[in-house]
Design an enzyme around this catalytic site. Structure first.
Site, mmCIF file in Angstrom:
data_model
loop_
_atom_site.group_PDB
_atom_site.id
_atom_site.type_symbol
_atom_site.label_atom_id
_atom_site.label_comp_id
_atom_site.label_asym_id
_atom_site.label_seq_id
_atom_site.Cartn_x
_atom_site.Cartn_y
_atom_site.Cartn_z
ATOM 1 N N ARG A 102 0.821 -1.215 0.000
ATOM 2 C CA ARG A 102 0.000 0.000 0.000
ATOM 3 C C ARG A 102 0.852 1.262 0.000
ATOM 4 N NH1 ARG A 102 -3.075 1.950 -2.680
ATOM 5 N NH2 ARG A 102 -4.057 -0.100 -2.651
ATOM 6 N N LYS A 137 3.071 24.798 -4.133
ATOM 7 C CA LYS A 137 1.844 24.220 -3.573
ATOM 8 C C LYS A 137 1.931 22.698 -3.604
ATOM 9 C CE LYS A 137 -0.879 28.234 -4.972
ATOM 10 N NZ LYS A 137 -1.949 28.756 -5.845
ATOM 11 N N LYS A 169 5.620 38.886 -4.009
ATOM 12 C CA LYS A 169 4.204 38.714 -4.331
ATOM 13 C C LYS A 169 3.385 39.889 -3.818
ATOM 14 C CE LYS A 169 2.510 34.538 -4.279
ATOM 15 N NZ LYS A 169 2.370 34.319 -5.749
ATOM 16 N N GLU A 199 5.594 39.604 -8.813
ATOM 17 C CA GLU A 199 4.230 39.350 -9.271
ATOM 18 C C GLU A 199 3.524 40.673 -9.535
ATOM 19 O OE1 GLU A 199 1.441 36.422 -7.226
ATOM 20 O OE2 GLU A 199 0.574 38.339 -6.624
ATOM 21 N N ASP A 220 -0.087 37.747 -13.091
ATOM 22 C CA ASP A 220 -1.076 36.986 -12.331
ATOM 23 C C ASP A 220 -2.505 37.313 -12.746
ATOM 24 O OD1 ASP A 220 -1.693 35.122 -10.240
ATOM 25 O OD2 ASP A 220 -2.351 36.804 -9.015
#
Length: 282
Positions: A102, A137, A169, A199, A220
């Site tokens: 598994r 992410k 960002k 960004e 973005d």
């Protein structure tokens, strides 16, 4: 086929996954049902069409339980696979194979799902120059493996962490007081090998960034027509990267804008698994 990751990076992840599964008493089902001397011959096979990743990880999982298991590799990381196609042949201790099964399948299925989704996005941007890249992410603890799966699917890797590139960002800009001041502060700290990306959400912010100068701009949530305008404005002075609202339905139009890169977060946080299974051979 892509080069495997160093054992030093992979083994701790596998050990943690196996320990999570084995708990405090080990595989009590297999120990109670399967004789210690029983041997097993089986194959790990794809249940659906896709792109493989994590096959070396699966092999390492079986061998951590029992190094003597004989494993024949039929398909490798980065290879396409058809439904029903065997990927690995295993021969050895039945207890060991069943105990590792598994964990090996969880890892290989997860990573192959990422590679499969990436390969589909890579195909969708042709014939444009844009390359598909990942983001940070990723699943905590699995970043190195998931980013390798992106490469197995034909994509590129974005930065691996907070320490290998400067990416300014929207929240950084808000606290710093503007695009230009944020870039200037970053330039004062960055070493000569550290790239700076910023960004931007609007053409106005892009104009400000280009006046100061950066290595890359992250465009973005811009519509394809605005992206095309941004690419013309940059005119090769920086790498252009599109992000936001990227899906199989939108990626071709985004690529047609002329951007260099398209970053896609869901490839690592939401890609469905590629179904793999272990079948006993009689």
């Amino acid at each position: 086929m892509i080069d495997p990751l160093p054992t030093l990076l992979v083994e701790p992840v596998i050990r943690a996954a196996l320990l999570e599964d084995l708990g405090r008493a080990g595989d009590i089902t297999t120990m109670s049902v399967v004789p210690a001397e029983a041997r097993m011959r089986c194959h790990l096979a794809a249940r659906q069409q896709g792109r493989l990743a994590g096959i070396e990880v699966a092999k390492a999982t079986f061998r951590l339980i029992e190094p003597a298991i004989h494993i024949e590799t039929l398909r490798s990381d980065g290879d396409p696979v058809e439904a029903g196609q065997p990927v690995l042949l295993l021969d050895g201790s039945a207890r060991a194979i069943l105990t590792a099964e598994r964990t090996a399948l969880n890892l290989a299925s997860r990573l192959s799902g990422i590679a499969t989704a990436t390969a589909a996005m890579v195909a969708a941007v042709r014939p444009h120059k844009a390359r598909i890249t990942c983001t940070r992410k990723t699943t905590p603890g699995l970043r190195a493996l998931e980013k390798q799966a992106i490469r197995a699917g034909g994509g590129l890797n974005h930065r691996f962490g907070l320490d290998d590139a400067i990416l300014i960002k929207d929240n950084h800009i808000a606290i710093a007081g503007g695009v230009a001041v944020a870039i200037e502060r970053a330039k004062q700290m960055a070493g000569h090998l550290v790239k700076i990306e910023v960004e931007v959400d609007t053409i106005g912010q892009l104009e400000e960034a280009m006046r100061v100068g950066v290595d890359a701009v992250l465009l973005d949530n811009m519509a394809p027509s605005v992206l095309a305008e941004a690419v013309r404005m940059v005119a090769g002075r920086a790498i252009t990267e599109a992000s936001g609202r990227v899906s199989p339905a939108t990626v071709h139009a985004i690529a047609a804008s002329g951007v260099d890169l398209i970053s896609v977060g869901w490839l690592t946080h939401s890609a469905p698994i590629l179904d793999l299974g272990l079948d006993v051979l009689t």
